[in-house]
Scaffold this active site. Sequence first.
Site, PDB file in Angstrom:
ATOM      1  N   LYS A 128      -4.586  -2.223  -9.223  1.00  0.00           N
ATOM      2  CA  LYS A 128      -3.575  -1.066  -8.890  1.00  0.00           C
ATOM      3  C   LYS A 128      -4.234  -0.345  -7.791  1.00  0.00           C
ATOM      4  O   LYS A 128      -5.455  -0.250  -7.603  1.00  0.00           O
ATOM      5  CB  LYS A 128      -3.597  -0.140  -9.970  1.00  0.00           C
ATOM      6  CG  LYS A 128      -2.688  -0.680 -10.966  1.00  0.00           C
ATOM      7  CD  LYS A 128      -2.596   0.326 -12.235  1.00  0.00           C
ATOM      8  CE  LYS A 128      -1.704  -0.325 -13.604  1.00  0.00           C
ATOM      9  NZ  LYS A 128      -1.501   0.550 -14.703  1.00  0.00           N
ATOM     10  N   GLY A 130      -3.583   2.347  -4.035  1.00  0.00           N
ATOM     11  CA  GLY A 130      -2.591   3.280  -3.221  1.00  0.00           C
ATOM     12  C   GLY A 130      -1.423   2.670  -3.135  1.00  0.00           C
ATOM     13  O   GLY A 130      -0.342   3.730  -2.884  1.00  0.00           O
ATOM     14  N   GLY A 132       0.552   0.513  -4.799  1.00  0.00           N
ATOM     15  CA  GLY A 132       1.205  -0.250  -5.669  1.00  0.00           C
ATOM     16  C   GLY A 132       0.337  -0.909  -6.535  1.00  0.00           C
ATOM     17  O   GLY A 132      -0.746  -0.987  -6.599  1.00  0.00           O
ATOM     18  N   ASP A 247      -6.023   0.655   7.069  1.00  0.00           N
ATOM     19  CA  ASP A 247      -6.900   0.968   5.715  1.00  0.00           C
ATOM     20  C   ASP A 247      -8.035  -0.253   5.482  1.00  0.00           C
ATOM     21  O   ASP A 247      -7.932  -0.865   4.360  1.00  0.00           O
ATOM     22  CB  ASP A 247      -5.779   0.748   4.546  1.00  0.00           C
ATOM     23  CG  ASP A 247      -6.225   1.444   3.236  1.00  0.00           C
ATOM     24  OD1 ASP A 247      -7.428   2.138   3.225  1.00  0.00           O
ATOM     25  OD2 ASP A 247      -5.507   1.252   2.167  1.00  0.00           O
TER      26      ASP A 247
HETATM   27  N1  ADP Z   1      -3.289 -11.340  -2.520  1.00  0.00           N
HETATM   28  C1  ADP Z   1      -3.881 -11.227  -3.571  1.00  0.00           C
HETATM   29  N2  ADP Z   1      -4.737 -12.131  -4.157  1.00  0.00           N
HETATM   30  C2  ADP Z   1      -5.306 -11.886  -5.348  1.00  0.00           C
HETATM   31  N3  ADP Z   1      -5.740 -10.406  -5.560  1.00  0.00           N
HETATM   32  C3  ADP Z   1      -5.025  -9.350  -4.813  1.00  0.00           C
HETATM   33  C4  ADP Z   1      -4.276  -9.810  -3.839  1.00  0.00           C
HETATM   34  N4  ADP Z   1      -3.786  -8.540  -3.574  1.00  0.00           N
HETATM   35  C5  ADP Z   1      -4.542  -7.683  -4.160  1.00  0.00           C
HETATM   36  N5  ADP Z   1      -5.261  -8.076  -5.092  1.00  0.00           N
HETATM   37  C6  ADP Z   1      -5.974  -7.624  -5.982  1.00  0.00           C
HETATM   38  O1  ADP Z   1      -5.319  -6.390  -6.655  1.00  0.00           O
HETATM   39  C7  ADP Z   1      -6.142  -5.162  -6.202  1.00  0.00           C
HETATM   40  C8  ADP Z   1      -5.350  -3.872  -5.910  1.00  0.00           C
HETATM   41  O2  ADP Z   1      -5.006  -4.279  -4.775  1.00  0.00           O
HETATM   42  P1  ADP Z   1      -4.290  -2.982  -3.740  1.00  0.00           P
HETATM   43  O3  ADP Z   1      -3.023  -2.553  -4.595  1.00  0.00           O
HETATM   44  O4  ADP Z   1      -4.055  -3.395  -2.390  1.00  0.00           O
HETATM   45  O5  ADP Z   1      -5.327  -1.846  -3.850  1.00  0.00           O
HETATM   46  P2  ADP Z   1      -6.592  -1.588  -2.958  1.00  0.00           P
HETATM   47  O6  ADP Z   1      -6.359  -2.187  -1.908  1.00  0.00           O
HETATM   48  O7  ADP Z   1      -6.578  -0.279  -3.068  1.00  0.00           O
HETATM   49  O8  ADP Z   1      -7.503  -2.102  -4.149  1.00  0.00           O
HETATM   50  C9  ADP Z   1      -7.267  -5.678  -5.053  1.00  0.00           C
HETATM   51  O9  ADP Z   1      -8.484  -4.897  -5.332  1.00  0.00           O
HETATM   52  C10 ADP Z   1      -7.271  -6.915  -5.617  1.00  0.00           C
HETATM   53  O10 ADP Z   1      -8.147  -7.118  -6.712  1.00  0.00           O
END
Ligand code: ADP
Length: 426
Positions: A128, A130, A132, A247
Amino acid sequence: MQSLTAIDFSYNNLSGLVPGTGQFSYFNASSFVGNPDLCGPYLGPCSSAIEGAGSTHTRGPLSASFKLLLVTGLLICSIAFAVAAIIKARSLKKASEARAWKLTAFQRLEFTCDDVLDCLKEENIIGKGGAGVVYKGVMPNGEQVAVKRLPAAMSWGSSRDHGFSAEIQTLGRIRHRHIVRLLGFCSNHETNLLVYEYMPNGSLGEVLHGKKGGHLLWHTRYKIAVEAAKGLCYLHHDCSPLILHRDVKSNNILLDSDLEAHVADFGLAKFLQDSGTSECMSAIAGSYGYIAPEYAYTLKVDEKSDVYSFGVVLLELVTGRKPVGEFGDGVDIVQWVRRMTDSSKEGVLKILDPRLPTVPPDEVMHVFYVAMLCVEEQSVGRPTMREVVQILTDLPRPATTQGDDCEAPIREAQSSSSPPPDLLSI
Ligand SMILES: Nc1ncnc2c1ncn2[C@@H]1O[C@H](COP(=O)(O)OP(=O)(O)O)[C@@H](O)[C@H]1O
Ligand SMILES: [Mg+2]
């Protein structure tokens, strides 16, 4: 007709029981001659009348149970009908909901919005942030995807619809080895689901700052730094119009099964900014600890703000520390590193991640210097991402031949005595 005392029913072939009461008591048998099937007090019992009475008697209970059966049957039928109607209504509702979802594909996709919607379960949540909630999903053909559900404020319903749609189309067209691919997105009138390729090793931030951080050896960290730099370089210099990430942070550098780095979430912070949801800084223009100083004065970001954030990621790789939270109130990693090192070689070794078993000191120095260039106070003093890629890949060694584009190959680590001349100014 109480005055009626005589009547002639003869030869009418009537049948049944003639009552003996009322006016009938005045009549006699002669009134009924020629009706062999009549019976009664003065006609004598007739078998058919007795049978009729008997059958009436037995038909009573029979018809009662028949009625009960009928009512029960009707009840069962109406329940079955109601259940069928509910099931049908539900399936119609589901079908119409599914119809309301639209899939926009940026390449040939072997799944539908229904498959994507099936992933949105609590147990599939992998992160989770910022921007979503992120779910892991496995499509019918076995392909793994990451589904990011954007907050409602970034939805189609907002007044920035057109901007969002157009920008997402731009992001969907981007193809680069070191950028997480946006496969498509599903949207209905209130929600947007971005479907990305899945990165099995999660984010660099989680790995580096988690228990497994010690397993990220120097060579891997260096490789990740170069790959992420190439991804950003592509966004800044090879995309038209250029794409600001806004970001850049270790959590937005994702690692595939071979620990190869892919830049994620480029351009998304813009929508958060536009949508006015700003619970955390990530929703404004970056995340705490990664935000370039000029943002505080101008509230504007440009590609050099991304460069600053990338410098912070390099410092994370060198020190193994998070950008904020470990250095006391109001002190971030950049201030801490400046204070600790004085840019001397000995100083750099002081801030080095203690979990790194062995490191080539010159390479670490080199990456550290690039980091310090990136986090220059004045944005004009920072290198461009193209320069960052060049300098990073140009490890100190005799007789260097540097590539000058974002696809410059990763050089094998080699030792040398000093950083490149343009770094000595720090
Ligand atoms: N394409 C992806 N493949 C695998 N894990 C992902 C992917 N995108 C996001 N994640 C996981 O979801 C988490 C949350 O992502 P995100 O919502 O972008 O928040 P943040 O970038 O602030 O950590 C990430 O830290 C990562 O562990
Ligand atoms: Mg992210």
